[in-house]
Scaffold this motif. Structure first.
Motif, PDB file in Angstrom:
ATOM      1  N   SER A 209       0.961  -1.375   0.043  1.00 26.68           N
ATOM      2  CA  SER A 209      -0.226   0.137   0.058  1.00 26.68           C
ATOM      3  C   SER A 209       0.953   1.309  -0.082  1.00 26.68           C
ATOM      4  O   SER A 209       1.975   1.096   0.329  1.00 26.68           O
ATOM      5  CB  SER A 209      -0.897   0.156   1.051  1.00 26.68           C
TER       6      SER A 209
ATOM      7  N   ASP B 284      -6.843  -8.629  -8.060  1.00 27.98           N
ATOM      8  CA  ASP B 284      -5.689  -8.446  -7.399  1.00 27.98           C
ATOM      9  C   ASP B 284      -4.620  -8.016  -8.454  1.00 27.98           C
ATOM     10  O   ASP B 284      -3.419  -7.220  -8.208  1.00 27.98           O
ATOM     11  CB  ASP B 284      -4.909  -9.652  -6.837  1.00 27.98           C
TER      12      ASP B 284
ATOM     13  N   ARG C 276      -4.847  -4.297  -8.533  1.00 24.35           N
ATOM     14  CA  ARG C 276      -4.322  -3.531  -7.302  1.00 24.35           C
ATOM     15  C   ARG C 276      -2.860  -3.406  -7.209  1.00 24.35           C
ATOM     16  O   ARG C 276      -2.376  -2.398  -6.895  1.00 24.35           O
ATOM     17  CB  ARG C 276      -4.925  -4.491  -6.182  1.00 24.35           C
TER      18      ARG C 276
ATOM     19  N   GLU D 187      -1.594  -0.890  -9.370  1.00 18.11           N
ATOM     20  CA  GLU D 187      -1.912   0.531  -8.920  1.00 18.11           C
ATOM     21  C   GLU D 187      -0.835   0.822  -7.678  1.00 18.11           C
ATOM     22  O   GLU D 187      -0.419   1.878  -7.718  1.00 18.11           O
ATOM     23  CB  GLU D 187      -3.421   0.650  -8.361  1.00 18.11           C
ATOM     24  N   ASN D 188      -0.510  -0.100  -7.011  1.00 14.58           N
ATOM     25  CA  ASN D 188       0.696  -0.361  -6.026  1.00 14.58           C
ATOM     26  C   ASN D 188       2.006   0.167  -6.554  1.00 14.58           C
ATOM     27  O   ASN D 188       2.445   1.057  -6.053  1.00 14.58           O
ATOM     28  CB  ASN D 188       0.554  -1.372  -5.041  1.00 14.58           C
TER      29      ASN D 188
END
Length: 355
Positions: free
Chosen positions: A117, A153, A156, A159-160
């Motif tokens: 994150s 996932d 995600r 994006e991370n």
């Protein structure tokens, strides 16, 4: 171009330690791999350590911090956090990483990136030399199948990574961010997609590596993969290379999969590294996890120095030096290139003085 020598080794940059080893002195490892977590949020089809059963166990933070301080004083230079589980599942992983770097030890991380994150990136980025994300497909559908997870996932992780690249640039952290794909029949057709995406979001490299069958792994579906049919991918993917991004196609390692001899008769690399699992056990070789002959001890019970100088490690080193035949070991193990280097040093060819 493989500027980080991912398809080779870097032991030649530590001549003092090698010289001491050649002289028969006791040395402490230069590099350790540590598994903070036994649990994992994915079930990859190729997982080499599936036999560890993804146990929900986590290294004790206080004990690990104490051992990190000790290892720094003993001369350990680097630690890679990864191993049998997902390291970012450890609730104190940010603190552990920052503490490791402050102790004077370089840090690398191998992760699936789902839990990477922005908050965690902000905490650790300036303390990490490199982060390599295991990203084994170029699209969400194939990713979900290979990783044993939901397709969401994939987005995600992207994006991370995009956020980490931006943070890395703004903070001038100089952390090398890259991704790695284990080349499989299922994902080979998505390699170009992955290279294009990795380059676009600003990553430093994409590693394409072959699968290597672990001796104890439950998974056997890729044991006979023939990489001769994928050799053209190296040329195809080279078009993405420039001074800011590289596809490191590990063709040398793929070619070695079919060799008839390893090039060394004994494993010589064990003094230079070690593996610590999520229960605190110290192992001489990750290819022999679970084999008591390779378990030196536990950091929960003894100091690292006591373990390294202990009787169990001495017995292991004697067994490896006199009995272990590397021909029966895992193909292209972590220390393969280092073993080739050390064997040549200790078994030089003729005329070596004619430099």
């Amino acid at each position: 171009m493989d500027e980080f020598r991912i398809d080779s080794h870097k032991l030649m940059f530590h001549p003092r330690e090698v010289a001491r080893w050649l002289a028969g002195e006791e040395i402490f490892p230069i590099y350790l791999e540590i598994s903070p977590s036994g649990a994992c949020n994915h079930r990859c089809t190729f997982c080499a350590l599936d036999f560890m059963e993804y146990q929900p166990r986590f290294l004790d933070t206080a004990v690990l911090r104490e051992r990190i301080s000790e290892m720094a004083g003993l001369g350990v230079k680097s630690i890679m956090y990864g191993g049998e589980g997902e390291p970012f599942l450890h609730r104190d992983i940010g603190d552990i990483i920052v503490y490791t770097k402050r102790s004077g030890i370089d840090v690398g991380i191998t992760t699936n990136g789902v839990l990477f994150s922005r908050r965690l990136a902000e905490e650790i980025m300036t303390s990490v030399s490199w982060i390599k994300v295991s990203l084994n497909a170029g699209n969400a559908e194939t990713y979900a199948k290979v990783h044993g997870t939901k397709a969401a996932d994939f987005d995600r992780v992207m994006e991370n990574l995009s956020a980490a690249v931006e943070l890395n640039r703004k903070s001038r952290a100089n952390c090398t961010l890259g991704v790695q794909m284990v080349l499989l029949p299922e994902n080979a057709g998505t390699a170009e997609q992955l290279a294009e995406t990795a380059k676009r979001i600003g990553l430093r490299y994409l590693v394409i590596k072959p699968y290597s069958q672990h001796l104890r792994s439950h998974t056997r579906r890729y044991a006979e993969v023939d990489y001769a049919g994928f050799s053209h991918l190296g040329d195809v993917l080279s078009r993405f290379n420039d001074d800011r991004f590289s596809v490191i196609f590990r063709e040398r390692t793929m070619q070695k999969m079919k060799r008839t001899k390893r090039g060394y008769e004994r494993c010589l690399a064990l003094p230079f590294w070690a593996y610590i699992d999520s229960d605190g056990n110290v192992w001489g070789c990750s290819a022999f996890l679970g084999d008591e002959a390779f378990r030196y001890g536990s950091i929960r019970e003894h100091t690292f120095e006591e373990i390294w100088r202990g009787q169990r490690r001495r017995q292991c080193m004697e067994m490896v030096a006199t009995e272990l035949d590397p021909e029966g070991c895992r193909m292209n193990c972590r220390m393969d290139e280092i073993n080739l280097y050390l064997w040549e040093l200790t078994h030089p060819s003729a005329h070596v003085n004619f430099i």
